[in-house]
Design a protein around this motif. Structure first.
Motif, short mmCIF file in Angstrom:
data_model
loop_
_atom_site.label_atom_id
_atom_site.label_comp_id
_atom_site.label_asym_id
_atom_site.label_seq_id
_atom_site.Cartn_x
_atom_site.Cartn_y
_atom_site.Cartn_z
N ASN A 196 -1.39 12.47 7.10
CA ASN A 196 -1.11 11.81 6.35
C ASN A 196 -1.04 10.30 6.67
O ASN A 196 -0.09 10.06 6.70
CB ASN A 196 0.16 12.11 5.25
CG ASN A 196 -0.17 11.45 4.10
OD1 ASN A 196 -0.63 10.26 3.46
ND2 ASN A 196 0.62 12.70 3.21
N LEU A 197 -2.19 9.95 7.52
CA LEU A 197 -2.27 8.82 7.65
C LEU A 197 -2.80 7.65 6.75
O LEU A 197 -3.21 7.58 5.90
CB LEU A 197 -2.98 8.01 8.96
CG LEU A 197 -2.62 9.21 10.15
CD1 LEU A 197 -3.33 8.65 11.51
CD2 LEU A 197 -1.07 9.22 10.91
N ILE A 198 -1.70 6.58 6.21
CA ILE A 198 -2.09 5.50 4.98
C ILE A 198 -2.57 4.17 5.55
O ILE A 198 -1.77 3.71 6.41
CB ILE A 198 -0.76 5.12 4.12
CG1 ILE A 198 -0.35 6.79 3.85
CG2 ILE A 198 -1.13 4.64 3.51
CD1 ILE A 198 1.08 6.68 2.87
N LEU A 199 -3.65 3.74 5.46
CA LEU A 199 -4.46 2.83 5.67
C LEU A 199 -4.26 2.32 5.31
O LEU A 199 -4.35 1.26 3.36
CB LEU A 199 -6.02 3.01 5.34
CG LEU A 199 -7.53 2.19 5.47
CD1 LEU A 199 -6.78 1.63 7.61
CD2 LEU A 199 -8.35 2.44 5.25
N ILE A 200 -3.52 0.43 5.25
CA ILE A 200 -3.28 -0.48 5.01
C ILE A 200 -4.40 -1.60 4.35
O ILE A 200 -4.95 -1.67 5.76
CB ILE A 200 -2.14 -1.12 5.70
CG1 ILE A 200 -0.42 -0.19 6.34
CG2 ILE A 200 -1.70 -2.32 5.06
CD1 ILE A 200 -0.49 -0.07 4.59
N LYS A 201 -4.52 -1.78 3.69
CA LYS A 201 -6.11 -2.70 3.07
C LYS A 201 -5.26 -4.48 3.24
O LYS A 201 -3.94 -4.37 2.95
CB LYS A 201 -6.24 -2.51 1.75
CG LYS A 201 -6.61 -1.02 1.08
CD LYS A 201 -6.45 -0.72 -0.31
CE LYS A 201 -6.77 0.58 -0.31
NZ LYS A 201 -6.80 1.89 -1.71
N GLY A 202 -6.53 -4.79 3.52
CA GLY A 202 -6.04 -6.30 3.93
C GLY A 202 -5.86 -7.20 5.61
O GLY A 202 -7.07 -6.55 6.03
N ASP A 203 -4.78 -7.78 5.81
CA ASP A 203 -5.19 -8.23 7.32
C ASP A 203 -4.91 -7.17 8.35
O ASP A 203 -3.63 -6.17 7.59
CB ASP A 203 -3.40 -8.95 7.66
CG ASP A 203 -4.42 -10.50 6.38
OD1 ASP A 203 -5.98 -10.87 6.06
OD2 ASP A 203 -3.91 -11.41 6.16
N ASP A 204 -4.86 -7.02 9.02
CA ASP A 204 -4.84 -6.80 10.41
C ASP A 204 -3.34 -6.47 11.16
O ASP A 204 -3.09 -7.85 11.15
CB ASP A 204 -5.74 -6.25 11.75
CG ASP A 204 -5.45 -4.99 12.40
OD1 ASP A 204 -3.91 -4.90 12.85
OD2 ASP A 204 -6.30 -4.84 13.27
N MET A 205 -1.90 -5.68 11.03
CA MET A 205 -0.89 -6.79 10.97
C MET A 205 -0.48 -5.61 12.46
O MET A 205 0.68 -5.99 12.40
CB MET A 205 0.41 -6.46 9.87
CG MET A 205 -0.04 -7.59 8.83
SD MET A 205 1.30 -7.60 7.45
CE MET A 205 0.50 -5.92 6.62
N ASN A 228 -2.70 -6.52 17.74
CA ASN A 228 -3.07 -7.48 17.58
C ASN A 228 -2.70 -9.44 17.05
O ASN A 228 -3.25 -9.87 16.58
CB ASN A 228 -4.68 -7.10 15.72
CG ASN A 228 -5.35 -6.92 16.47
OD1 ASN A 228 -5.89 -6.15 17.84
ND2 ASN A 228 -5.61 -5.86 15.70
N ASP A 229 -1.60 -9.11 17.15
CA ASP A 229 -0.50 -10.37 16.81
C ASP A 229 -0.29 -11.60 18.14
O ASP A 229 -0.03 -10.94 19.03
CB ASP A 229 0.94 -9.90 16.81
CG ASP A 229 1.93 -10.76 16.62
OD1 ASP A 229 2.72 -11.08 16.75
OD2 ASP A 229 1.52 -11.55 15.19
N PRO A 230 -0.96 -12.10 17.72
CA PRO A 230 -1.22 -13.56 18.93
C PRO A 230 0.01 -13.84 20.08
O PRO A 230 0.32 -13.57 20.53
CB PRO A 230 -1.56 -14.97 18.41
CG PRO A 230 -2.12 -13.85 17.31
CD PRO A 230 -1.46 -12.77 16.29
N VAL A 231 1.31 -13.59 19.11
CA VAL A 231 2.97 -13.53 19.20
C VAL A 231 3.07 -12.22 20.27
O VAL A 231 2.99 -12.66 22.12
CB VAL A 231 3.63 -13.54 18.46
CG1 VAL A 231 5.39 -14.12 18.88
CG2 VAL A 231 3.39 -15.18 17.53
#
Length: 499
Positions: free
Chosen positions: A69-78, A82-85
């Motif tokens: 039951n994987l929920i796809l988060i809509k919008g930005d990839d957080m 993929n986070d630069p920091v």
């Protein structure tokens, strides 16, 4: 067996079956994959196991009859990879105990986005009925919210060793001043329990990790989920009230530690991989090859963000090892200049390559799964640890003499080639890992059998054992737990005696 007996057996089996929900960190197939051998065993036992975590892009199926039951988060990839920091921390920085708050912050942002923008997806899951919740010990605030909303028992699942802060909050009595810290420093990748400096460093790491988890990380999670759980979440309370702790670190390769009734290690098992085939088999079958070298760095280490100096060092060093066939699990920018004895592929059958008898060396990041796969396949390793406890795993493998170490901060092609050839030219590393494999899972009962047994016991008691089963230490405040009351009494008594 007659018809009545078959019906009775099926009824008994059905009555013992349970609905179990496993929740892990966002984009958490890596953590979920750690738990899968045990989850697959629970499915074999007749239980229904469902996995939840937030995703930003599709994941490979977990298999073994486990529902997803994987929920796809809509919008930005957080996601953290993929986070630069965070990616800069992975490729170039040092991850001390204090930095554990960063991925907790990322996970809390993801959970907040789910609750604010897609509440129907969350409540569609929370309205389902489960008998037991298994929650990832790291970075799963929405998973903690699901467990609290259900008011059902829950279990902590640790994808590596038992983290120091959880040991403290559960009252397990582990002395983290006498074992290698989770975050060994790149500047000093050593630990000797006989040295005061090393013990002091381990204590500092424990204090940093505990503070980071209990203060900033706890704040981020509370801000995300307390509005929907009636301000009931705090890390301290949540951990101390968990029914059990299951952790993946095999006891046979680490150091002696206190045990507990509700603490189960399930990680010391080896899977049988499928033989190599197709393009991989054709590639390694070259008659001129002295053997195969595998390079794989897991899913969190995103080569898209790798510094050019590291990529160039890899390409140069691998080109020098032309007498071997090298398979590099790589998904990133196009690589120029690699010679034909190096295969680059975005997906590789890692376990099949490692268990192939032609494989002579594994180059990896030092995650626990790669550590165990090296032992199971009896393959020596060169580790280049990137973050979290990977440097400690690398130190442990080196101390067991089946690995060498690369420091990512001063990596050069000469340095990398030297460490790889050190192992390739010295059979003692192979002898050590083969010897370790002999007693790796040599124990009275298999770890997955033990895990299955304790889940049956838990479910028999409704998800939580009787209170006499647990330690009083988990209920004590820090002042009493660390004997500060007794020490205060002694200090006051000495003061009056002296005066």
């Amino acid at each position: 067996m007659n018809v009545h007996a078959i019906v009775l057996f099926c009824c008994l089996a059905a009555s013992n079956a349970a609905k179990i929900l496993l929740t892990t960190m966002p984009q958490g197939r890596s953590h979920a994959g750690t738990f899968m051998p045990l989850m697959h065993r629970l499915v074999e036992d007749g239980h229904e196991v469902t996995v939840f975590f937030e995703i930003f892009r599709p994941e490979l199926p977990l298999g073994g009859g486990v529902k997803e039951n994987l929920i796809l988060i809509k919008g930005d990839d957080m996601s953290v990879d993929n986070d630069p920091v965070f990616t800069n921390l992975i490729w170039s920085g040092s991850m001390r105990g204090i930095t554990i708050a960063i991925p907790f912050y990322q996970a809390s942002k993801t959970c907040s986005a789910l609750l604010e923008n897609q509440p129907e997806d969350f409540y569609r899951l929370s309205n389902q009925t489960f008998d037991l919740f298994l929650t990832d010990s790291l970075f799963s605030p929405c998973g903690y919210a699901l467990a609290l909303l259900s008011k059902k028992p829950y279990v902590m699942m640790h994808s590596s060793d038992l983290e120091p802060v959880y040991s403290y909050l559960k009252g397990y009595g582990r002395n983290y001043g006498t074992v290698a810290p989770f975050s060994i420093a790149y500047e000093y990748p050593e630990f000797d329990v006989d040295k005061l400096y090393d013990r002091f460093g381990a204590l500092v790491d424990f204090l940093e990790t505990t503070f980071s988890a209990i203060v900033p990380a706890n704040y981020f999670m509370q801000r995300a989920i307390n509005p929907i759980v009636d301000n009931r979440y705090s890390l301290n309370t949540y951990v101390s009230q968990s029914s059990f702790s299951f952790y993946d670190m095999p006891e046979s390769v680490a150091w002696p530690m206190p045990g507990a009734n509700d603490l189960v290690s399930f990680g010391a098992h080896c899977k049988t991989a499928q033989p190599l085939k197709d393009e991989f088999e054709r590639f390694v079958a070259d008659a001129k090859s002295k053997g195969t070298i595998l390079i794989a760095f897991g899913t969190i280490c995103n080569w898209e963000f790798a510094p050019k100096r590291i990529v160039d060092a890899f390409v140069d060093a691998l080109n020098r090892l032309s007498e071997y066939r090298i398979i590099w699990g790589y998904k990133g920018p196009k690589l120029d200049g690699l010679k034909s004895h190096v295969m680059v592929h975005p997906w590789i059958p890692q376990e099949s390559i490692l268990q192939d008898k032609r494989t002579k060396l594994f180059v990896s990041h030092g995650g626990l799964k790669s550590f165990k796969e090296a032992v199971c396949s009896e393959t020596p390793v060169v580790y280049m640890p990137m973050f979290a406890e990977q440097l400690r795993n690398s130190w442990l493998a080196r101390s067991l003499h089946f690995a060498e170490f690369l420091n990512k901060k001063n990596l050069t092609a000469d340095y990398m080639e030297k460490q790889m050839r050190t192992i390739l030219d010295d059979n003692s590393y192979q002898t050590s890992v083969s010897k370790l494999r002999q007693f790796y899972n040599d124990r009275p009962s298999k770890p997955l059998d033990a895990g299955s047994f304790w889940f049956r016991r838990l479910l028999k008691y409704g998800g939580r054992m009787p209170e006499y089963f647990y330690r009083v230490g988990a209920k004590l405040n820090s002042f009493v737990y660390f004997y500060m009351d007794a020490l205060s009494l002694i200090a006051v008594s000495m003061y009056f005696v002296a005066s």
